[in-house]
Design a protein around this motif. Structure first.
Motif, short mmCIF file in Angstrom:
data_model
loop_
_atom_site.label_atom_id
_atom_site.label_comp_id
_atom_site.label_asym_id
_atom_site.label_seq_id
_atom_site.Cartn_x
_atom_site.Cartn_y
_atom_site.Cartn_z
N PRO A 36 32.51 33.08 56.14
CA PRO A 36 33.72 33.49 55.40
C PRO A 36 33.72 33.16 53.91
O PRO A 36 34.22 33.94 53.10
N VAL A 37 33.14 32.03 53.55
CA VAL A 37 33.10 31.66 52.12
C VAL A 37 32.17 32.59 51.35
O VAL A 37 32.48 33.01 50.23
N ILE A 38 31.04 32.96 51.96
CA ILE A 38 30.11 33.90 51.34
C ILE A 38 30.76 35.27 51.25
O ILE A 38 30.67 35.97 50.23
N LEU A 39 31.41 35.69 52.33
CA LEU A 39 32.08 36.99 52.34
C LEU A 39 33.14 37.05 51.23
O LEU A 39 33.23 38.04 50.50
N HIS A 41 34.99 46.66 38.45
CA HIS A 41 36.06 46.65 37.43
C HIS A 41 36.90 47.92 37.56
O HIS A 41 37.03 48.70 36.60
N PRO A 42 37.51 48.13 38.73
CA PRO A 42 38.15 49.42 38.99
C PRO A 42 39.47 49.65 38.23
O PRO A 42 39.96 50.79 38.18
N PHE A 43 40.03 48.60 37.65
CA PHE A 43 41.34 48.72 37.01
C PHE A 43 41.24 48.56 35.50
O PHE A 43 40.32 47.93 34.99
N ILE A 44 42.21 49.08 34.80
CA ILE A 44 42.25 48.96 33.35
C ILE A 44 42.50 47.52 32.93
O ILE A 44 42.04 47.06 31.90
N ASP A 45 43.20 46.76 33.77
CA ASP A 45 43.52 45.36 33.50
C ASP A 45 43.83 44.68 34.83
O ASP A 45 44.14 45.35 35.82
N GLY A 46 43.74 43.35 34.86
CA GLY A 46 44.09 42.61 36.07
C GLY A 46 42.97 42.51 37.08
O GLY A 46 43.19 42.10 38.23
N ASN A 47 41.73 42.86 36.70
CA ASN A 47 40.60 42.82 37.64
C ASN A 47 40.28 41.40 38.11
O ASN A 47 40.02 41.18 39.29
N GLY A 48 40.29 40.45 37.17
CA GLY A 48 39.96 39.07 37.53
C GLY A 48 40.96 38.47 38.50
O GLY A 48 40.59 37.90 39.53
N ARG A 49 42.25 38.59 38.16
CA ARG A 49 43.28 38.04 39.04
C ARG A 49 43.26 38.68 40.42
O ARG A 49 43.39 38.01 41.44
N THR A 50 43.08 40.02 40.43
CA THR A 50 43.05 40.75 41.71
C THR A 50 41.84 40.33 42.54
O THR A 50 41.95 40.12 43.75
N SER A 51 40.70 40.20 41.89
CA SER A 51 39.47 39.79 42.61
C SER A 51 39.60 38.40 43.22
O SER A 51 39.16 38.15 44.34
N ARG A 52 40.22 37.51 42.46
CA ARG A 52 40.41 36.14 42.99
C ARG A 52 41.42 36.13 44.13
O ARG A 52 41.28 35.36 45.09
N LEU A 53 42.41 36.99 44.07
CA LEU A 53 43.39 37.09 45.16
C LEU A 53 42.73 37.66 46.42
O LEU A 53 43.00 37.20 47.53
N VAL A 54 41.86 38.65 46.26
CA VAL A 54 41.12 39.20 47.41
C VAL A 54 40.26 38.11 48.04
O VAL A 54 40.24 37.95 49.27
N MET A 55 39.56 37.37 47.20
CA MET A 55 38.73 36.27 47.68
C MET A 55 39.57 35.29 48.50
O MET A 55 39.17 34.87 49.61
N ASN A 56 40.73 34.94 47.99
CA ASN A 56 41.55 33.94 48.67
C ASN A 56 42.27 34.50 49.89
O ASN A 56 42.55 33.76 50.83
#
Length: 349
Positions: free
Chosen positions: A259-262, A274-289
């Motif tokens: 799960p941690v690797i996934l 980088h699918p979005f114009i902004d907010g990619n980092g925050r969204t990616s970290r939320l998906v991870m969590n």
């Protein structure tokens, strides 16, 4: 397995009601597990092994054996099917092991030990502890992206509804939106909703709501560059196909990878597209969590101070430009380990 579970429970001096409380399920289910009329889920098996102090591997092997027998019965072709499945499993396990370094595997083993310990303390989970840690996560995730609100100011904005003098409206909205996005991924986790494109776009919509409303929850329609990075994200017309492949990869690997690797892979792959114009980092970290929470882990909170941010960006840059993900996977695994240790230190007291 039914005898093993009952004997272990009685040896521990626990009532079915007490085991049910620790698992967070109905008492009747424990009785059904013990009389064989109902099979536990994989997650419940993991928790039962910890609660009843049964060797995890022993219990998991029994559980898998019973699942296999239930699915294929005593069909004449069952043995041939099992033989083919065995070959495929051996190949899959070999491939995954070869792709993980010894250092990373050792770190994952340490994380799993902490996770098993955490499972025994779940009854001490507290809303106030979760709220405080989620506030810190919001503060740090926004700080990575340049938000200048302090932790105390973030608290005042979110929990007191105050406006901080000298801070922009965007910074206020980033704090409020991020907390709502955390609440949303926790809802997905608690209701066992699958992670798919619709949920990803909903998370992003929350992140940019009121900030760039016309782009909230929508893939970008222009080319972008990442400030300070040599990685060039794909052209906008390629993004929908890249995202389709992203979710296909997730479906194919969510049952194979640790799960941690996934979680780390889903973060890196999303922020690389980088699918979005902004907010990619925050969204990616939320998906991870979201993935970490779904699997019983704690939020991996990457710090926003200069040194931590640079280590994070450098590990990402290496993964994006060379395809070598080891540094990034190690970075995320180390963060998760530290967060598990801290969480255990809080609730075990």
């Amino acid at each position: 397995m039914k005898t093993l579970l009952k004997n272990a429970r009685e040896k521990k001096g626990l009532k079915t009601r007490e085991v049910a409380q620790l698992l967070g399920i109905d008492q009747a289910l424990i009785s059904k597990f013990e009389n064989g009329s109902r099979k536990p889920t994989k997650e419940q098996i993991t928790k039962l092994a910890s609660i009843l102090e049964i060797d995890f591997e022993t219990l998991m092997v029994i559980w898998l054996k019973e699942r296999i027998l239930y699915e294929i019965g005593d069909d004449d072709l069952a043995l041939k099917a099992i033989s083919l499945a065995e070959e495929q499993i051996k190949y899959n396990v070999s491939f995954v092991r070869k792709s993980i370094s010894k250092n990373l595997q050792n770190l994952l083993n340490e994380i799993d030990v902490l996770k098993k310990k955490l499972d025994t303390f779940r009854e001490f989970d507290s809303f106030r502890i979760a709220q405080a840690l989620e506030l810190e996560y919001t503060f740090e995730s926004n700080r990575i992206e340049g938000n200048t609100l302090t932790l105390r100011e973030t608290d005042l904005v979110i929990n007191e509804g105050l406006t901080i003098s000298g801070k922009s409206m965007r910074e206020h909205l980033e704090a409020i939106n991020h907390v709502e996005a955390i609440a949303y991924i926790k809802q997905l986790m608690e209701r066992n909703f699958p992670f798919n494109e619709r949920e990803l776009l909903s998370v992003h919509n929350l992140i940019l709501r009121g900030i760039i409303p016309e782009d909230a929850g929508r893939y970008r329609r222009v080319q972008v560059m990442i400030k300070g990075s040599s990685h060039m994200p794909p052209q906008p017309f390629i993004v929908p196909k890249e995202m389709e492949d992203y979710f296909i990869w997730y479906s194919e690997n969510k049952g194979k990878l640790h799960p941690v690797i996934l979680a780390a892979e889903m973060h890196e792959r999303l922020v690389t597209i980088h699918p979005f114009i902004d907010g990619n980092g925050r969204t990616s970290r939320l998906v991870m969590n979201l993935i970490l929470l779904q699997n019983g882990y704690v939020i991996a909170n990457i710090k926003g101070d200069y040194d931590s941010r640079m280590s994070y960006y450098q590990a990402l840059e290496t993964a994006q430009t060379s395809g070598k993900k080891e540094d990034f996977l190690l970075f995320i695994a180390q963060i998760e380990k530290e967060c598990l240790e801290r969480y255990l230190g809080i609730i075990s007291k």
